[in-house]
Design an enzyme around this catalytic site. Structure first.
Site, PDB file in Angstrom:
ATOM      1  N   GLN A 179       0.820  -1.222   0.000  1.00 30.04           N
ATOM      2  CA  GLN A 179       0.000   0.000   0.000  1.00 30.04           C
ATOM      3  C   GLN A 179       0.850   1.267   0.000  1.00 30.04           C
ATOM      4  O   GLN A 179       0.302   2.376  -0.047  1.00 30.04           O
ATOM      5  CB  GLN A 179      -0.949   0.027   1.204  1.00 30.04           C
ATOM      6  N   GLY A 200       1.390  -5.168  -8.213  1.00 31.24           N
ATOM      7  CA  GLY A 200       1.049  -4.326  -9.357  1.00 31.24           C
ATOM      8  C   GLY A 200      -0.358  -3.755  -9.338  1.00 31.24           C
ATOM      9  O   GLY A 200      -0.580  -2.597  -9.688  1.00 31.24           O
ATOM     10  N   CYS A 323     -10.105  -8.549   1.618  1.00 29.18           N
ATOM     11  CA  CYS A 323      -9.787  -9.947   1.920  1.00 29.18           C
ATOM     12  C   CYS A 323     -10.624 -10.504   3.062  1.00 29.18           C
ATOM     13  O   CYS A 323     -10.647 -11.707   3.276  1.00 29.18           O
ATOM     14  CB  CYS A 323      -8.310 -10.091   2.268  1.00 29.18           C
TER      15      CYS A 323
END
Ligand code: PLP
Length: 377
Positions: A179, A200, A323
């Site tokens: 991040q 990426g 997540c």
């Protein structure tokens, strides 16, 4: 659609998509093939490595391409554990790392390692002094992220590196900079970390590509994948040339306008803070400094319902890390937030194209949610 979840993933700019397509269709040679078409693909991979290494502030040979940030994190921890197999047993990390680090730590615990999980304060911060106090003689790894993906808090990695040296600790320092890369400027060669993970798709590249920086002290690292010897023998597998070309192009685009883009992000975040905190019942969560992540709570209103209702209106925000898929976040838990504050947490994250009008639409939708729904707690 109003996309305000850039910490989860980012849109791929047309220039990046064009290069990915062109590579897939026209430059599909295998970099290991000896004829010119293959060698052109090899040269392409070398150029991509130069571009990403340049933006990270390291030498090309210190960068290994991986398939994602998760892979980079897993590998960093495992290679450190393997390197220390005859001595060190202890790892220091934080309770607010991404699950890619935390779950790997849990597995290493099963393999006999001891792990200290540092807790943040209520603002979400971790200090170098906490790391220093947790160090043991057999600590072989300290893994502290650069930017927390839920609060946007920037952790003092440089200071932690200095603390380790001052204490004479031999421990390797890993930082998950997924991040932080091209959001919170740093250079790998001056950050002081031995291992740095990046990904990426957080900066406009396609999903499925990441990198791990291996510093001077990480000599003879244990390869992640054995096979044909690609990536200097450290990670075998035919190179994902199209993803790499997209990664390099995304890095080029983000780097070119970096200063302007960072000040735009900071201005958008300040505006969002002002607009959202003006809504009665909304409080800030943590004191994250990263320009692209803002965490707030509509106190007492379950965030899963807010995310669903806003999503149905075409506004994408998150109840925390993507997540977690609806599970309570370990980050807000570790910060010791009040139950009602924790219930209503929303993570809003911005990109270079985010506008004030989009923030206005979010603020209006959130106010309407508060006015038309009842708090559950
Ligand atoms: N580390 C952090 C801090 C993240 O925010 C993420 C993704 O959300 C990852 C690691 C995992 O990266 P990837 O999605 O590329 O596996």
């Amino acid at each position: 659609m109003i996309y305000l979840d850039h910490a989860a993933t980012t849109p791929v700019p047309p220039e990046v998509a064009d290069i990915v397509r062109d590579t897939l269709v026209n430059h599909y040679g295998n970099p290991s093939s000896q004829y010119p078409f293959g060698q052109e693909a090899k040269a392409l991979v070398a150029r991509c490595r130069e571009t990403v290494a340049d933006a990270l502030g390291c030498k090309a040979e210190q960068l290994v391409f991986t398939s994602c940030g998760t892979e980079s994190d897993n590998w960093a921890l495992r290679l450190a554990a393997y390197r220390a197999r005859h001595g060190g047993r202890h790892i220091v990390t934080t309770a607010v790392e991404h699950s890619a680090v935390l779950e790997t730590c849990r597995q290493l615990e099963q393999d006999g390692c001891a792990v200290t999980y540092l807790k943040p304060d209520r603002s979400g911060r971790i200090t170098a002094a906490q790391v220093a106090a947790a160090l043991r003689g057999d600590t072989f790894l300290v893994s502290v992220m650069l930017v927390n993906n839920e609060t946007g808090c920037v952790f003092p990695v440089r200071e932690i590196a200095d603390t380790l040296r001052a204490r004479g600790s031999e421990a390797l320092l890993h930082t998950d900079a997924v991040q932080g890369f091209l959001k919170v400027p740093f250079r790998a060669d001056t950050l002081g970390a031995d291992l740095i993970s990046v990904s990426g798709h957080k900066i406009g590249a396609p999903k499925g590509v990441g990198a791990l920086y291996l510093g001077e002290r990480v000599k003879n690292a244990r390869p992640l994948l054995a096979g044909g010897g690609q990536e200097a023998g450290l990670r075998s597998g035919t190179e994902a040339t199209a993803q790499l070309a997209g990664f390099a192009e995304a890095v080029r685009l983000r780097s070119a306008g970096l200063e302007a883009s960072l000040s735009h992000l900071a201005a958008v975040k300040a505006y969002a803070l002002e607009r959202l905190l003006a809504i009665e019942g909304v409080v800030r969560v943590g004191e994250g400094e990263a320009p692209h992540i803002l965490s707030v709570s509509l106190v007492g209103y379950p965030s899963a319902n807010i995310v669903e209702e806003l999503g149905a209106q075409g506004i994408c925000v998150s109840a925390g890390s993507a997540c977690h898929r609806g599970r309570a976040s370990h980050v807000y838990e570790a910060m010791g937030l009040d139950k009602r504050v924790k219930a209503g947490v929303l993570r809003v994250s911005f990109g270079p194209e985010t506008t004030r009008e989009e923030i206005d639409a979010l603020a209006d939708a959130l106010r309407a949610h508060r006015d038309t729904r009842f708090p559950m707690l």
